[in-house]
Enzyme design. Structure first.
Site, PDB file in Angstrom:
ATOM      1  N   ALA A 205       0.824  -1.211   0.000  1.00 40.58           N
ATOM      2  CA  ALA A 205       0.000   0.000   0.000  1.00 40.58           C
ATOM      3  C   ALA A 205       0.858   1.260   0.000  1.00 40.58           C
ATOM      4  O   ALA A 205       1.916   1.268   0.641  1.00 40.58           O
ATOM      5  CB  ALA A 205      -0.918  -0.009   1.210  1.00 40.58           C
ATOM      6  N   GLY A 207       0.273   1.170  -3.230  1.00 38.94           N
ATOM      7  CA  GLY A 207       0.201   0.451  -4.496  1.00 38.94           C
ATOM      8  C   GLY A 207       1.041   0.999  -5.628  1.00 38.94           C
ATOM      9  O   GLY A 207       0.824   0.635  -6.783  1.00 38.94           O
ATOM     10  N   GLY A 208       2.005   1.843  -5.319  1.00 40.52           N
ATOM     11  CA  GLY A 208       2.876   2.393  -6.365  1.00 40.52           C
ATOM     12  C   GLY A 208       3.561   1.293  -7.175  1.00 40.52           C
ATOM     13  O   GLY A 208       3.491   1.272  -8.403  1.00 40.52           O
ATOM     14  N   ASP A 227      -0.602  -6.052   2.599  1.00 42.89           N
ATOM     15  CA  ASP A 227      -0.220  -4.956   3.487  1.00 42.89           C
ATOM     16  C   ASP A 227      -0.906  -5.187   4.822  1.00 42.89           C
ATOM     17  O   ASP A 227      -1.907  -5.902   4.908  1.00 42.89           O
ATOM     18  CB  ASP A 227      -0.603  -3.584   2.914  1.00 42.89           C
ATOM     19  CG  ASP A 227       0.271  -2.466   3.489  1.00 42.89           C
ATOM     20  OD1 ASP A 227       1.244  -2.065   2.831  1.00 42.89           O
ATOM     21  OD2 ASP A 227      -0.014  -1.996   4.618  1.00 42.89           O
ATOM     22  N   ARG A 232      -4.443   1.979   4.875  1.00 45.71           N
ATOM     23  CA  ARG A 232      -3.679   2.096   3.630  1.00 45.71           C
ATOM     24  C   ARG A 232      -4.212   1.155   2.557  1.00 45.71           C
ATOM     25  O   ARG A 232      -4.174   1.470   1.365  1.00 45.71           O
ATOM     26  CB  ARG A 232      -2.187   1.860   3.903  1.00 45.71           C
ATOM     27  CG  ARG A 232      -1.573   3.007   4.719  1.00 45.71           C
ATOM     28  CD  ARG A 232      -0.138   2.721   5.109  1.00 45.71           C
ATOM     29  NE  ARG A 232       0.774   2.690   3.986  1.00 45.71           N
ATOM     30  CZ  ARG A 232       1.538   3.711   3.603  1.00 45.71           C
ATOM     31  NH1 ARG A 232       1.509   4.841   4.256  1.00 45.71           N
ATOM     32  NH2 ARG A 232       2.360   3.593   2.570  1.00 45.71           N
ATOM     33  N   ASP A 255       0.302  -9.805   7.889  1.00 42.39           N
ATOM     34  CA  ASP A 255       1.601  -9.392   8.416  1.00 42.39           C
ATOM     35  C   ASP A 255       2.653 -10.114   7.579  1.00 42.39           C
ATOM     36  O   ASP A 255       2.832 -11.330   7.704  1.00 42.39           O
ATOM     37  CB  ASP A 255       1.706  -9.778   9.895  1.00 42.39           C
ATOM     38  CG  ASP A 255       2.996  -9.241  10.506  1.00 42.39           C
ATOM     39  OD1 ASP A 255       3.974  -9.039   9.742  1.00 42.39           O
ATOM     40  OD2 ASP A 255       3.022  -9.006  11.725  1.00 42.39           O
ATOM     41  N   CYS A 324      13.269   3.871   0.608  1.00 42.37           N
ATOM     42  CA  CYS A 324      13.474   5.290   0.303  1.00 42.37           C
ATOM     43  C   CYS A 324      14.312   5.922   1.414  1.00 42.37           C
ATOM     44  O   CYS A 324      14.075   7.042   1.828  1.00 42.37           O
ATOM     45  CB  CYS A 324      12.133   5.998   0.161  1.00 42.37           C
ATOM     46  SG  CYS A 324      11.093   5.769   1.597  1.00 42.37           S
TER      47      CYS A 324
HETATM   48  N1  SAH Z   1       5.291  -0.376  -1.817  1.00 49.56           N
HETATM   49  C1  SAH Z   1       4.458   0.795  -1.558  1.00 49.56           C
HETATM   50  C2  SAH Z   1       4.965   1.601  -0.361  1.00 49.56           C
HETATM   51  C3  SAH Z   1       5.117   0.753   0.884  1.00 49.56           C
HETATM   52  S1  SAH Z   1       5.478   1.660   2.352  1.00 49.56           S
HETATM   53  C4  SAH Z   1       4.374   1.641  -2.825  1.00 49.56           C
HETATM   54  O1  SAH Z   1       5.237   1.486  -3.729  1.00 49.56           O
HETATM   55  O2  SAH Z   1       3.446   2.409  -2.958  1.00 49.56           O
HETATM   56  C5  SAH Z   1       5.543   0.337   3.467  1.00 49.56           C
HETATM   57  C6  SAH Z   1       4.250  -0.382   3.703  1.00 49.56           C
HETATM   58  O3  SAH Z   1       4.503  -1.471   4.586  1.00 49.56           O
HETATM   59  C7  SAH Z   1       3.142   0.441   4.377  1.00 49.56           C
HETATM   60  O4  SAH Z   1       2.000   0.475   3.571  1.00 49.56           O
HETATM   61  C8  SAH Z   1       2.831  -0.315   5.670  1.00 49.56           C
HETATM   62  O5  SAH Z   1       1.461  -0.337   5.991  1.00 49.56           O
HETATM   63  C9  SAH Z   1       3.319  -1.709   5.331  1.00 49.56           C
HETATM   64  N2  SAH Z   1       3.632  -2.570   6.481  1.00 49.56           N
HETATM   65  C10 SAH Z   1       4.185  -2.216   7.672  1.00 49.56           C
HETATM   66  N3  SAH Z   1       4.322  -3.292   8.469  1.00 49.56           N
HETATM   67  C11 SAH Z   1       3.832  -4.355   7.776  1.00 49.56           C
HETATM   68  C12 SAH Z   1       3.703  -5.743   8.055  1.00 49.56           C
HETATM   69  N4  SAH Z   1       4.116  -6.258   9.221  1.00 49.56           N
HETATM   70  N5  SAH Z   1       3.171  -6.534   7.104  1.00 49.56           N
HETATM   71  C13 SAH Z   1       2.756  -6.032   5.909  1.00 49.56           C
HETATM   72  N6  SAH Z   1       2.871  -4.731   5.593  1.00 49.56           N
HETATM   73  C14 SAH Z   1       3.395  -3.902   6.504  1.00 49.56           C
END
Ligand code: SAH
Length: 389
Positions: A205, A207-208, A227, A232, A255, A324
């Site tokens: 999320a 979703g990029g 996610d 999100r 998770d 990032c």
């Molecule tokens: N890949 C996304 C950005 C991801 S940011 C894009 O390109 O748009 C990191 C993401 O990891 C966040 O959405 C956060 O909710 C998720 N996240 C954090 N802990 C997590 C977990 N234990 N399991 C799955 N997702 C997790």
């Protein structure tokens, strides 16, 4: 700029940039000279998008190397002065970072709006630290602001930087473009998902990367996106609908540190691990607070995601790890630790021609890094791995 970083964070930055660390800190407080969007090539052509934007007088160009990427030049900095007699509305961090680039201020982004401000007043928008970032015209009576939930609070007339507001463009609403940094687009390029592949996005999320995977494989890959955050995931669902990608993506709340247990049946051809990180490379930052303990806890978490992801990857499959942020702790060291403990995982070259290579580790030659003060991008890291047994 107000970067509240403790000694440990500053030292972590210096381990990467040495004496150039000040140039790095300066660069993350500004936007780059371009903001990027990805064209949804499943629905339209890059030429069509450029033509329709230019027909309305918007300056837009195709990236020199990534054909699906277009960019808008960022103008500025312009001087925004604030005097004692000015009427000031304070914006929260999230809102301030887009107002800084010329977006209007929306009601949910207001932190303080003095009762004396009335609709039609000329106002200054400032950050919570008192930094003036834009001037504009109030569209509401502040007295009413607490009872209002959405809508424009201030129409911005002049801001420190100026760039088109991508999310307000008709091309955005039509699902033809997705705002995304150039560096992030290279992650999916390194992954190179093929038609017919089963692709897993573990931290998906909003979703990029997922959207880019769908487009890059022309909707012919099966994408499973996970996610943990309900909120999100809701945003991501909306994004998939806007882009008309929903038929190509299966979305799950999970998770992702335990995918190998909860989704043990998955054998993926391609896996993306784009986990939470300290986001030190994200720009522009008006202020930020980070402690060295944040870096250490992020890296422990990142190792868990990679370990689980490697167990659902097919032999011969490809995994991309991206962040990032710029610390060695969250980038090179995470990957090196995971391959050290798993003899079946090998680091391979990202084969990305842009950016620089990694820093001071055995496989540094294989990684890609984007440095904001050198490459005029987000600070970004990409590693590519493959499973050999
Ligand atoms: N890949 C996304 C950005 C991801 S940011 C894009 O390109 O748009 C990191 C993401 O990891 C966040 O959405 C956060 O909710 C998720 N996240 C954090 N802990 C997590 C977990 N234990 N399991 C799955 N997702 C997790």
């Amino acid at each position: 700029m107000l970067l509240d970083y403790d000694v440990g964070v500053l030292e972590a930055i210096k381990r990467v940039y040495g004496e150039l660390y000040k140039a790095f800190l300066g660069s993350i407080s500004r936007p780059g000279s371009r903001i990027y969007a990805r064209v949804n090539v499943l629905r339209t052509g890059v030429g069509e998008v450029i033509d329709s934007l230019r027909a309305r007088g918007i300056a837009v160009y195709q990236d020199e190397e990534l054909e699906e990427a277009v960019y808008f030049p960022v103008e500025g900095p312009f001087n925004i002065e604030m005097h004692g007699y000015d009427k000031v509305i304070v914006a929260d961090k999230y809102a301030a970072e887009s107002v800084y680039l010329g977006s209007d201020l929306y009601i949910p982004g207001i932190v303080r709006c003095p009762n004396t401000i009335r609709r039609g007043d000329e106002v200054v928008i400032a950050t919570e630290h008192g930094l003036p970032i834009a001037k504009g015209v109030a569209m509401i009576n502040c007295r009413d602001s607490r009872s209002l939930r959405k809508g424009i609070a201030v129409e911005v007339v002049k801001s420190v930087y100026r760039a088109p507001k991508i999310v307000e463009l008709p091309e955005y609403r039509a699902g033809f473009i997705y705002p995304q940094s150039l560096a992030a687009m290279y992650a999916v390029r390194a992954l190179s998902p093929r038609p017919g592949d089963l692709v897993v996005d573990t931290c998906a999320a909003p979703g990029g990367k997922t959207g880019h995977i769908v487009e890059y494989s022309m909707g012919r890959a099966l994408v499973i996106a996970f996610d943990h955050s309900k909120k999100r995931l809701e945003v991501m669902k909306g994004e998939l609908e806007r882009l008309k990608h929903s038929p190509f993506v299966e979305l799950w709340r999970a998770d992702s540190r335990y995918l190998h247990i909860d989704f043990s049946w998955i054998r993926a051809d391609r896996v993306v691990v784009d986990p939470p990180c300290t986001s030190l490379g994200v720009r522009p930052k008006l202020y930020d607070v980070k402690r060295y303990s944040d870096i250490l806890s992020a890296s422990r978490y990142q190792i868990q995601f990679l370990r689980s992801a490697s167990k659902i990857l097919k032999v011969g499959g490809v995994m991309v790890y991206s962040t990032c942020t710029i610390t060695i702790e969250e980038n090179e060291n995470v990957v090196e630790k995971v391959v050290e403990d798993d003899r079946c995982l090998k680091v391979v070259d990202t084969e990305i021609k842009r950016g620089s290579r990694g820093v001071s580790t055995p496989h540094s030659y294989a990684y890609t890094r984007f440095h904001p003060h050198i490459h005029d991008t987000t600070g970004y890291f990409i590693a590519k791995l493959t499973k050999v047994c």
